[in-house]
Motif scaffolding. Structure first.
Motif, mmCIF file in Angstrom:
data_model
loop_
_atom_site.group_PDB
_atom_site.id
_atom_site.type_symbol
_atom_site.label_atom_id
_atom_site.label_comp_id
_atom_site.label_asym_id
_atom_site.label_seq_id
_atom_site.Cartn_x
_atom_site.Cartn_y
_atom_site.Cartn_z
ATOM 1 N N ARG A 106 1.210 4.397 -2.836
ATOM 2 C CA ARG A 106 0.764 5.811 -2.449
ATOM 3 C C ARG A 106 2.155 6.491 -2.776
ATOM 4 N NH1 ARG A 106 0.524 8.936 2.913
ATOM 5 N NH2 ARG A 106 2.723 8.119 3.187
ATOM 6 N N ALA A 145 -1.521 11.163 -4.501
ATOM 7 C CA ALA A 145 -2.563 10.015 -3.952
ATOM 8 C C ALA A 145 -2.653 10.284 -2.391
ATOM 9 C CB ALA A 145 -1.854 8.720 -4.279
ATOM 10 N N GLN A 146 -3.912 10.014 -1.980
ATOM 11 C CA GLN A 146 -4.314 10.175 -0.736
ATOM 12 C C GLN A 146 -4.528 8.893 -0.151
ATOM 13 O OE1 GLN A 146 -7.437 13.097 0.703
ATOM 14 N NE2 GLN A 146 -8.795 11.407 0.258
ATOM 15 N N LEU A 147 -4.020 8.615 1.023
ATOM 16 C CA LEU A 147 -4.280 7.141 1.682
ATOM 17 C C LEU A 147 -4.986 7.254 2.990
ATOM 18 C CD1 LEU A 147 -3.496 3.896 2.029
ATOM 19 C CD2 LEU A 147 -1.435 4.956 3.440
ATOM 20 N N THR A 167 0.969 -1.164 -0.091
ATOM 21 C CA THR A 167 -0.017 -0.079 0.198
ATOM 22 C C THR A 167 0.783 1.157 0.023
ATOM 23 O OG1 THR A 167 -1.406 -1.244 1.224
ATOM 24 C CG2 THR A 167 -1.876 1.194 1.288
ATOM 25 N N GLN A 168 1.842 1.266 0.923
ATOM 26 C CA GLN A 168 2.821 2.395 0.936
ATOM 27 C C GLN A 168 3.452 2.629 -0.315
ATOM 28 O OE1 GLN A 168 2.904 4.513 3.108
ATOM 29 N NE2 GLN A 168 2.059 3.577 5.088
#
Ligand code: MLT
Length: 275
Positions: A232, A238-240, A228-229
């Motif tokens: 991003r 991109a917003q996580l 996921t990191q």
């Protein structure tokens, strides 16, 4: 919610639809189907039209027609979704994909970025399969051959739902199991082959120029936090959002938090800058 069938020139697609306004296309995970999105479709933000198709081979969308090969790729699913959008008079949409739906969303971006107004990538990853994951996929395909969707449900359920959900919402396991068992064996096998052989989408991430929201959850046993990191970091702007106390199927396990994240992604999308 009643499902509908879109009769495209080449195939039929079963789908769910709610609301009217800015279109949002919701792509389900493996091995589920469109009903996965009921908690979102039943509480859409105002002036939003939600469309959730069964991907090819899932529940009410046939795996192949006429002389078509049963082999599919992520690109096949992406092409199907684009055809479905055109049929529904949706030239551009926010594309929401959870897990396998996210793999399809990235393929769709590669194929037709001009058709995407925004991306919401939930509990998904960009990388291709490792050798270990490919071997696990082969074992699950053999299980599907022997025991059909029921075998797939039994094998996958423990990993799909988070620890908190299994403890606090035990009924959800039955709901998801029922969803999985509504799928046919050949569609599941085709999807497993397509996931096993999917290309690495990591190079695609740097090409994304639309507002993108990544949703993850802290009890996801399928997608490691590092994936996921990495997504991003590679998608500009991109917003996580990380949902607490939810597993892989975050939209079902934590629908209020997921809907809130979706609402924000649609109404106040993160801005993309070229710097
Ligand atoms: C999914 O939820 O779509 C699948 O778990 C994805 C995968 O197995 O890679």
């Amino acid at each position: 919610m009643q499902s509908k069938v879109a009769n495209l020139p080449t195939r039929s697609v079963r789908y769910l639809e709610a609301g009217s306004g800015a279109p949002v296309v919701l792509l389900h995970a493996f091995p589920l189907h469109a009903e996965q999105w009921l908690p979102q479709l039943s509480r859409l933000p105002p002036r939003v039209r939600g469309l959730a198709p069964d991907l090819r081979g899932f529940r009410g969308s046939p795996p192949f027609v006429g002389g078509e090969s049963p082999d599919v790729t992520m690109d096949t699913y992406a092409r199907d979704v684009l055809e479905f959008m055109l049929h529904m008079d949706v030239p551009r949409a926010t594309i929401v994909g959870l897990s396998m739906g996210g793999y399809v969303a990235l393929a769709l971006w590669r194929r037709a970025p001009q058709r995407v107004t925004g991306l919401v990538l939930a509990n998904t990853r960009a990388s291709a399969e490792t050798a270990e994951a490919r071997a696990a996929r082969d074992r699950l395909m053999q299980l599907a051959e022997a025991d059909g969707a029921a075998g797939v449900a039994q094998a996958m359920l423990p990993r799909l739902l988070g620890e908190t959900t299994r403890r606090e919402q035990p009924d959800l396991s039955d709901v998801v199991g029922e969803m999985i068992r509504a799928n046919g064996r050949s569609g599941l096998q085709a999807a497993m082959r397509a996931m096993r052989d999917r290309p690495d989408s990591t190079p695609t991430l740097a090409t994304i120029t639309c507002p993108t929201t990544i949703i993850a959850s802290d009890e996801d046993a399928v997608i490691p936090a590092a994936e996921t990191q990495a997504m991003r970091a590679a998608i500009r702007g991109a917003q996580l959002l990380v949902l607490p106390r939810a597993g892989h199927l975050s939209n079902l396990e934590s629908p209020l938090a997921f809907n809130d994240a979706l609402y924000r992604a649609i109404t106040t999308p993160p801005t993309w800058t070229s710097n």
